[in-house]
Design an enzyme around this catalytic site. Structure first.
Site, PDB file in Angstrom:
ATOM      1  N   ARG A 271      -7.925  13.939 -91.099  1.00 47.12           N
ATOM      2  CA  ARG A 271      -8.877  14.786 -90.376  1.00 47.12           C
ATOM      3  C   ARG A 271      -8.925  14.381 -88.903  1.00 47.12           C
ATOM      4  NH1 ARG A 271     -13.428  13.594 -91.308  1.00 47.12           N
ATOM      5  NH2 ARG A 271     -13.168  11.967 -92.870  1.00 47.12           N
TER       6      ARG A 271
ATOM      7  N   TYR B 204      -3.023  19.590 -92.679  1.00 44.66           N
ATOM      8  CA  TYR B 204      -3.542  18.501 -93.515  1.00 44.66           C
ATOM      9  C   TYR B 204      -4.873  18.858 -94.194  1.00 44.66           C
ATOM     10  CZ  TYR B 204      -6.126  14.489 -94.976  1.00 44.66           C
ATOM     11  OH  TYR B 204      -6.906  13.650 -95.739  1.00 44.66           O
TER      12      TYR B 204
ATOM     13  N   LYS C  98     -14.170  20.517 -96.752  1.00 43.52           N
ATOM     14  CA  LYS C  98     -15.170  19.978 -95.828  1.00 43.52           C
ATOM     15  C   LYS C  98     -15.788  21.071 -94.948  1.00 43.52           C
ATOM     16  CE  LYS C  98     -14.937  16.000 -97.609  1.00 43.52           C
ATOM     17  NZ  LYS C  98     -13.919  15.037 -97.508  1.00 43.52           N
TER      18      LYS C  98
ATOM     19  N   HIS D  32     -21.771  14.837 -99.335  1.00 43.09           N
ATOM     20  CA  HIS D  32     -20.461  14.199 -99.545  1.00 43.09           C
ATOM     21  C   HIS D  32     -20.608  13.173-100.669  1.00 43.09           C
ATOM     22  CE1 HIS D  32     -16.880  11.908 -97.433  1.00 43.09           C
ATOM     23  NE2 HIS D  32     -16.450  12.696 -98.390  1.00 43.09           N
TER      24      HIS D  32
ATOM     25  N   SER E  83     -15.571   8.573 -96.304  1.00 38.90           N
ATOM     26  CA  SER E  83     -14.186   8.843 -96.672  1.00 38.90           C
ATOM     27  C   SER E  83     -13.438   7.538 -96.922  1.00 38.90           C
ATOM     28  CB  SER E  83     -13.511   9.631 -95.558  1.00 38.90           C
ATOM     29  OG  SER E  83     -14.240  10.813 -95.319  1.00 38.90           O
TER      30      SER E  83
ATOM     31  N   CYS F  43     -13.929   5.298 -99.196  1.00 43.57           N
ATOM     32  CA  CYS F  43     -14.809   4.168 -99.517  1.00 43.57           C
ATOM     33  C   CYS F  43     -15.207   4.125-100.992  1.00 43.57           C
ATOM     34  CB  CYS F  43     -16.034   4.187 -98.615  1.00 43.57           C
ATOM     35  SG  CYS F  43     -15.616   3.815 -96.900  1.00 43.57           S
TER      36      CYS F  43
ATOM     37  N   ASP G 206     -16.165  14.251-104.745  1.00 42.80           N
ATOM     38  CA  ASP G 206     -16.249  14.318-103.269  1.00 42.80           C
ATOM     39  C   ASP G 206     -17.451  15.097-102.745  1.00 42.80           C
ATOM     40  OD1 ASP G 206     -14.770  13.405-100.883  1.00 42.80           O
ATOM     41  OD2 ASP G 206     -14.534  15.536-100.432  1.00 42.80           O
TER      42      ASP G 206
ATOM     43  N   ARG H 116      -2.230  11.198-100.208  1.00 42.36           N
ATOM     44  CA  ARG H 116      -3.164  11.789-101.180  1.00 42.36           C
ATOM     45  C   ARG H 116      -2.448  12.370-102.386  1.00 42.36           C
ATOM     46  NH1 ARG H 116      -8.955  11.746 -99.812  1.00 42.36           N
ATOM     47  NH2 ARG H 116      -8.932  10.702 -97.810  1.00 42.36           N
TER      48      ARG H 116
HETATM   49  P1  GTP Z   1     -12.259  10.336 -99.748  1.00 39.34           P
HETATM   50  O1  GTP Z   1     -11.444  11.121-100.707  1.00 39.34           O
HETATM   51  O2  GTP Z   1     -11.576  10.073 -98.454  1.00 39.34           O
HETATM   52  O3  GTP Z   1     -13.625  10.910 -99.532  1.00 39.34           O
HETATM   53  O4  GTP Z   1     -12.393   8.831-100.359  1.00 39.34           O
HETATM   54  P2  GTP Z   1     -13.212   8.230-101.599  1.00 39.34           P
HETATM   55  O5  GTP Z   1     -14.594   7.884-101.178  1.00 39.34           O
HETATM   56  O6  GTP Z   1     -13.067   9.076-102.791  1.00 39.34           O
HETATM   57  O7  GTP Z   1     -12.464   6.819-101.822  1.00 39.34           O
HETATM   58  P3  GTP Z   1     -11.492   6.345-103.001  1.00 39.34           P
HETATM   59  O8  GTP Z   1     -12.206   6.225-104.308  1.00 39.34           O
HETATM   60  O9  GTP Z   1     -10.278   7.166-102.979  1.00 39.34           O
HETATM   61  O10 GTP Z   1     -11.149   4.866-102.520  1.00 39.34           O
HETATM   62  C1  GTP Z   1     -10.587   4.615-101.254  1.00 39.34           C
HETATM   63  C2  GTP Z   1      -9.917   3.268-101.250  1.00 39.34           C
HETATM   64  O11 GTP Z   1     -10.849   2.253-101.564  1.00 39.34           O
HETATM   65  C3  GTP Z   1      -8.793   3.174-102.261  1.00 39.34           C
HETATM   66  O12 GTP Z   1      -7.714   2.478-101.689  1.00 39.34           O
HETATM   67  C4  GTP Z   1      -9.409   2.395-103.382  1.00 39.34           C
HETATM   68  O13 GTP Z   1      -8.448   1.650-104.112  1.00 39.34           O
HETATM   69  C5  GTP Z   1     -10.407   1.480-102.674  1.00 39.34           C
HETATM   70  N1  GTP Z   1     -11.573   1.166-103.524  1.00 39.34           N
HETATM   71  C6  GTP Z   1     -12.289   2.044-104.276  1.00 39.34           C
HETATM   72  N2  GTP Z   1     -13.253   1.414-104.983  1.00 39.34           N
HETATM   73  C7  GTP Z   1     -13.157   0.103-104.662  1.00 39.34           C
HETATM   74  C8  GTP Z   1     -13.884  -1.058-105.058  1.00 39.34           C
HETATM   75  O14 GTP Z   1     -14.824  -1.018-105.867  1.00 39.34           O
HETATM   76  N3  GTP Z   1     -13.500  -2.249-104.496  1.00 39.34           N
HETATM   77  C9  GTP Z   1     -12.473  -2.322-103.602  1.00 39.34           C
HETATM   78  N4  GTP Z   1     -12.160  -3.503-103.100  1.00 39.34           N
HETATM   79  N5  GTP Z   1     -11.748  -1.234-103.214  1.00 39.34           N
HETATM   80  C10 GTP Z   1     -12.095  -0.051-103.731  1.00 39.34           C
HETATM   81  C1  SPV Z   2     -12.311  12.871 -96.700  1.00 37.04           C
HETATM   82  O1  SPV Z   2     -11.714  12.596 -95.648  1.00 37.04           O
HETATM   83  O2  SPV Z   2     -13.517  12.592 -96.904  1.00 37.04           O
HETATM   84  C2  SPV Z   2     -11.576  13.534 -97.798  1.00 37.04           C
HETATM   85  C3  SPV Z   2     -10.222  14.024 -97.537  1.00 37.04           C
HETATM   86  O3  SPV Z   2     -12.133  13.718 -98.866  1.00 37.04           O
HETATM   87  S1  SPV Z   2     -10.257  15.493 -96.604  1.00 37.04           S
HETATM   88  O4  SPV Z   2      -9.999  16.620 -97.491  1.00 37.04           O
HETATM   89  O5  SPV Z   2      -9.201  15.406 -95.623  1.00 37.04           O
HETATM   90  O6  SPV Z   2     -11.538  15.673 -95.980  1.00 37.04           O
HETATM   91 MN    MN Z   3     -14.213  12.860 -98.890  1.00 36.84          MN
END
Ligand code: GTP
Ligand code: SPV
Ligand code: MN
Length: 627
Positions: free
Chosen positions: A89, A228, A237, A257, A279, A281, A304, A408
């Site tokens: 983004r 993207y 979003k 979110h 994002s 996290c 999400d 992704r």
């Molecule tokens: P968006 O799709 O961008 O909104 O991200 P999200 O909030 O869904 O994050 P996601 O669950 O994809 O995790 C993002 C990164 O953080 C990945 O590389 C995960 O492996 C890592 N991660 C997720 N949960 C944990 C956790 O509990 N501990 C640690 N150390 N890393 C984590």
């Molecule tokens: C984020 O960035 O929080 C995502 C991926 O979930 S995107 O669709 O690019 O916003």
């Molecule tokens: Mn997101």
């Protein structure tokens, strides 16, 4: 039903062929389509129907242009590599073009809507030449919702159409609801890469100039220059957060979110939780978590976005408007997120900016302990493992990972083996607890319960996190990310906080979700994570659930309630008492350093910060002995 085509008619620009729009198509939609076609001058206009045949045609086209490569190892699944400049983004190119700049507030880029439209109209002029303009009706959330949330995205990208088909309910049924007179959002997208006659296309066409623009009063989105995810799949979003947050303010609900999960205790008690983390996290991971503690069960509702409305029973109900998962690939593996692995194993998925194995499968950092001996990296180059990065992951001899950190997987949520039946429920599920969370090396304990709704809103409004690769710009910089919505609030952030406060005021406090603040990412002195995370986060969820009926003990600290002695189940985890204490500690020095950052944040937002949140800050300072 939608079939047949017409190539000319009143208002159809000469030489443009319109396919797939039957008699009965909403005149308002048709006239917008023709207006856009006149401006952007595509070779053809195609109404999408969401059919398998259409998917096959899109795939065929993208195989031909080199946009995607078919994976031998996964059914109906494809590998895409973007232009290296179009990977995330673009927050600095994202605008809220409200009529009054005060309505965009201090946290959004703003430009006068008329001025923005004139800039973008010049960019859109002829921008689809040589390409197909797709007209894509879609619905965010169930078709049978009380007020189905419809939209039409116009795009000149096959990758966007294919991705939207995974991520949204898209096609004929949505068009029928639009034709029946339901309101819909106009979402215009172009990659901004016209083709001259005979010009060879590139695998990932895009434009160096990018704009991601919301016109909140008109419920309209204009996007230009990027292919993207969040920049281009406008149902996500742009609609479901930026535009929907404005609708939600006006209509008395919340567009957030947040993931949504169902959790069942060993005694069979069911609760639904929502959690907002910025994002990259941890939302997707928590939404699909496999509990490590016996007898607990988690099922997925969303990863999400959550739309939340009070039900007639006074409880806050959440719906996931999406139909797919657009998840961060790196870090996803059998050890961390086995349910995501099972979801993609079923095929029907697009993978973007990950690495390709020699036997036609995908790989990314964290998928397995060690990479294969040879990969094609996300930039299409040969990649062989060499040294290690600071997290012990392999890099090649040039010091590069094989996958982009924001690579992704895009996969149907209905393939998730632990999807909850309630996913299909048009009114959603009643939420018992809301978790706010961020990625902080210091300061923020593993889990804290708020004192009440207003204090919980304060926790959300002052949420902070280190920036990630999900947006372009520096990574690892601590910033305030209120309710994990900093890049997604479609109006003034102070007014958004006031809306959260008002939602609580209008409700029966006993029925409101309880609010918690979590941090899986606190580090020890050596830089290691203090908490193992992933499936072990079920222990924190257990404490949260047990706080709802008061069965788990808590100690009051200046920042809220943290787990009391022995109340967090760490059985068999192998954490020492010191390690656990370090994860849970509320350090006065760290908080003394945090307060000025919160003050700076409120000053930035300005007068619109609700008095109640300023009061919360004052009482926090008092409790910390800092005033
Ligand atoms: P968006 O799709 O961008 O909104 O991200 P999200 O909030 O869904 O994050 P996601 O669950 O994809 O995790 C993002 C990164 O953080 C990945 O590389 C995960 O492996 C890592 N991660 C997720 N949960 C944990 C956790 O509990 N501990 C640690 N150390 N890393 C984590
Ligand atoms: C984020 O960035 O929080 C995502 C991926 O979930 S995107 O669709 O690019 O916003
Ligand atoms: Mn997101």
């Amino acid at each position: 039903s939608i079939s047949g085509s017409f190539s000319a008619g009143p208002g159809v620009p000469a030489g443009i062929k319109v396919e797939g729009a039957p008699a009965g198509t909403s005149p308002a939609l048709l006239s917008w389509v023709l207006e856009v076609a006149e401006l952007t001058r595509p070779d053809r206009v195609v109404f999408t129907d969401g059919s398998d045949q259409e998917w096959d045609r899109l795939i065929e086209h993208m195989l031909g242009t080199g946009t995607i490569t078919k994976l031998a190892a996964k059914e109906n699944s494809y590998w895409a590599a973007s232009d290296p400049t179009d990977v995330a983004r673009v927050e600095d190119r994202t605008y809220i073009c409200s009529v009054d700049p005060a309505d965009a507030g201090a946290t959004n880029n703003w430009m006068d809507p008329t001025a923005m439209k004139s800039i973008m109209t010049a960019l859109y002029e002829g921008c689809m030449t040589g390409r197909t303009m797709y007209v894509m009706p879609f619905c965010m959330g169930p078709y049978d919702a009380p007020n189905p949330k419809l939209g039409v995205e116009i795009t000149d990208s096959e990758y966007v159409v294919a991705s939207m088909r995974i991520m949204t309910r898209m096609g004929t049924k949505a068009l029928e609801l639009i034709n029946a007179g339901n309101p819909w959002v106009k979402a215009l997208h172009s990659i901004g890469a016209p083709l001259a006659p005979g010009q060879q296309d590139v695998p990932w066409p895009c434009n160096d100039t990018k704009y991601i623009v919301q016109f909140p009063e008109e419920r309209t989105i204009w996007s230009f220059g990027s292919g993207y995810g969040g920049n281009a799949l406008l149902g996500k979003k742009c609609y479901s957060l930026r535009i929907a947050s404005v609708m939600a303010r006006d209509e008395g609900w919340l567009a957030e979110h947040m993931l949504i999960l169902k959790i069942t205790s060993p005694a069979g008690k069911v609760d639904y939780l929502a959690a907002a983390f910025p994002s990259a996290c941890g939302k997707t991971n928590l939404a699909m978590l496999e509990p490590t503690i016996p007898g607990w069960k988690v099922e997925t509702l969303g990863d999400d976005i959550a739309w939340m409305t009070f039900g007639e029973d006074g409880r806050l109900y959440a719906v996931n408007p999406e139909y797919g998962l657009f998840g961060v690939a790196p870090g996803t593996g059998w050890n961390t997120n086995p349910n995501a692995m099972r979801t993609i194993a079923q095929g029907n998925s697009l993978f973007t900016n990950v690495a390709l194995t020699d036997d036609g499968d995908i790989w990314w950092e964290g998928l397995t302990e060690e990479p294969p001996a040879h990969l094609t990296d996300w930039k299409g180059r040969d990649w062989t493992p060499s040294g290690l990065d600071e997290h012990g992951r392999r890099l090649d001899s040039a010091g590069e990972p094989s996958s982009h950190p924001n690579s992704r997987f895009c996969t149907p949520i209905t393939q998730c083996p632990i999807i909850a039946d309630e996913y299909f429920e048009p009114v959603g599920v009643p939420i018992s607890a809301i978790l706010f969370g961020g990625r902080r090396k210091t300061t923020i304990p593993l889990v804290t319960q708020s004192r009440d709704w207003q204090h919980g809103v304060f926790m959300g409004a002052t949420l902070s996190s280190e920036t990630t690769a999900a947006a372009t710009g520096a990574v690892g910089v601590v910033r305030r990310d209120p309710m994990a919505m900093l890049p997604f609030i479609g109006y003034n952030a102070g007014d958004y906080f006031a809306h959260w406060i008002d939602m609580g005021k209008g409700a029966d406090e006993s029925k409101l979700p309880k609010i918690f603040y979590v941090n899986w990412f606190r580090r020890d002195a050596d830089g290691g994570f203090l908490w193992p995370g992933f499936g072990e986060n079920s222990r924190v969820l257990k404490w949260v659930i047990e706080r709802l009926d008061g069965s788990a003990a808590a100690v009051e600290t200046p920042i809220g309630h943290v787990p009391g002695e022995g109340s967090l189940d760490v059985d068999g985890l192998g954490l020492t008492a010191d390690e656990l204490a370090a994860a849970l500690t509320v350090d006065r020095e760290e908080w003394a350093a945090e307060i000025p950052l919160i003050e700076e944040w409120f000053a930035k937002i300005g007068d619109s910060v609700p008095t109640s949140l300023r009061d919360e800050l004052d009482s926090l300072k008092l409790r910390l002995g800092l005033s």
